[in-house]
Design a protein around this motif. Sequence first.
Motif, PDB file in Angstrom:
ATOM      1  N   LEU A 391       1.492 -50.527  25.900  1.00 43.81           N
ATOM      2  CA  LEU A 391       0.721 -50.209  24.696  1.00 43.81           C
ATOM      3  C   LEU A 391       0.952 -51.208  23.570  1.00 43.81           C
ATOM      4  O   LEU A 391       0.582 -50.943  22.419  1.00 43.81           O
ATOM      5  CB  LEU A 391       1.077 -48.794  24.217  1.00 43.81           C
ATOM      6  N   TRP A 395      -3.028 -52.926  22.840  1.00 40.82           N
ATOM      7  CA  TRP A 395      -3.490 -52.125  23.969  1.00 40.82           C
ATOM      8  C   TRP A 395      -3.488 -50.631  23.662  1.00 40.82           C
ATOM      9  O   TRP A 395      -4.240 -49.873  24.278  1.00 40.82           O
ATOM     10  CB  TRP A 395      -2.643 -52.407  25.200  1.00 40.82           C
ATOM     11  N   ASP A 396      -2.662 -50.193  22.719  1.00 40.85           N
ATOM     12  CA  ASP A 396      -2.670 -48.777  22.355  1.00 40.85           C
ATOM     13  C   ASP A 396      -4.028 -48.382  21.772  1.00 40.85           C
ATOM     14  O   ASP A 396      -4.622 -47.368  22.154  1.00 40.85           O
ATOM     15  CB  ASP A 396      -1.537 -48.433  21.385  1.00 40.85           C
ATOM     16  N   GLU A 399      -6.731 -48.503  24.563  1.00 37.42           N
ATOM     17  CA  GLU A 399      -6.683 -47.354  25.466  1.00 37.42           C
ATOM     18  C   GLU A 399      -7.443 -46.159  24.871  1.00 37.42           C
ATOM     19  O   GLU A 399      -8.245 -45.512  25.552  1.00 37.42           O
ATOM     20  CB  GLU A 399      -5.232 -46.948  25.735  1.00 37.42           C
ATOM     21  N   SER A 403     -11.117 -44.933  26.378  1.00 38.31           N
ATOM     22  CA  SER A 403     -11.228 -43.584  26.916  1.00 38.31           C
ATOM     23  C   SER A 403     -12.372 -42.825  26.249  1.00 38.31           C
ATOM     24  O   SER A 403     -13.150 -42.123  26.920  1.00 38.31           O
ATOM     25  CB  SER A 403      -9.908 -42.834  26.721  1.00 38.31           C
TER      26      SER A 403
END
Length: 431
Positions: A391, A395-396, A399, A403
């Motif tokens: 993350l 990338w956190d 994500e 989603s």
Amino acid sequence: MKYVRKLSAIGLSSVLAVSLAACGVKEEAKAPNNAGTSGEQKAVKLRIMWWGSQARHDATLKALDLYTKKNPNVTFEPEYQGWDGYLDKISTMAAARNLPDIIQTDAAWIADWGSTNRLMDLTGAINTKDVDPALLNTGKYKDKLFAIPLGNNAFGLVYNKAELEKLGITPPKYGWTWDDFFKFAKEAKAKLGKNQYAFKDLTADGLYDAYQLAKGKGWPRADGKFNYDKETWLDWMKKFAEMRAAGIVPPADVTISDKGADAKLDLMIQDKILLRNSHAAEFSGFDALKPGQLALVTIPQDKQAGGWLKASMYWSVSPDTKQAEAAKKFMDWFINDPEAADILGTSRGVPVSKQIVTGLESKFTPTDKAAIELINKTAPNAQVFYPGPGLKNGWDKFEKEYSNLVQQIMFDKITPEKAWEQIEKLGKEIK
């Protein structure tokens, strides 16, 4: 992050994550009447936490009882649950510096947790001489061993063999292709009843990684970089939009209700879908819910294979434990002791000790053998497993946004093309 080297298949397996038990189950592992101290040994209580199926819970609790019988000064405070919510729970515990002494971990977390001092370095602390070096290295981050692998594993698919036979649908075969996969879906739809589907809507599912790999485009998040292939991604999203409209896959609300290996919420167990993702090590958990009715098959291939091998899971130690030596001694016993192996069997996949595997061969069940076959059929051309970038470096945010966007696609709130524009923009923010 470095790619994890391809693991070599040993030859066995079964039961992995996802569970039937209620979340957050916690109890004392019972010690014999003489437990507490042994000679001058100090009494030790180890907190230990894992996820899994009921079969894994039962086997692990029996192993803990055996360890206490052999080491009366050591007792356990076990806590166990299904996969869902497990990472959130241990992340909260880590933030409060209240992790159990020993926790079960996954390959995808090791870089994040190792780089933020949430796991203890176990380099040289455990006897791993009978563990394949390639498998052992999957528990490392920057040459430090933060996790001891507990089993080998392969990513594949589980399907309802009995239902296919009843409906007269040709079952999938090892070595099948993605074209075969989508053809299977159309054939199945023609023979299925109302509210029955070939498989769930995979728009928001991790199986897309396998599809892009098979197309020869690499991991979508290769080496921590944004590597989603636009053409392949749009192709996947449009295929499932078409299947959603045709009723080949279920409506979005049905798909999101699915909870793998849950006796009441798993769509395959409820006979609403015919096929779903599964690791070899999960198979006995599924089989327990539909004994003798299920079978395994490899991930479909295209230009390349779509499946991979990996360590099933790991034991790690909290850096804040006051019982480090006792925790390490127990973990050493857990992977190397023949009596422990007899109890644990394949509840965490292929045992990592080669000697243990040899000792268990005569005890393989049909379920074990089916899982072994998936590993062996995947191994020859398996993709190099990559646990993901974690993350960090944006990338956190990616994500969470990704989603949200793919779920909007699934609910027909946004087109794949419009979603891609936002995903590509998010990808450019990755450092």
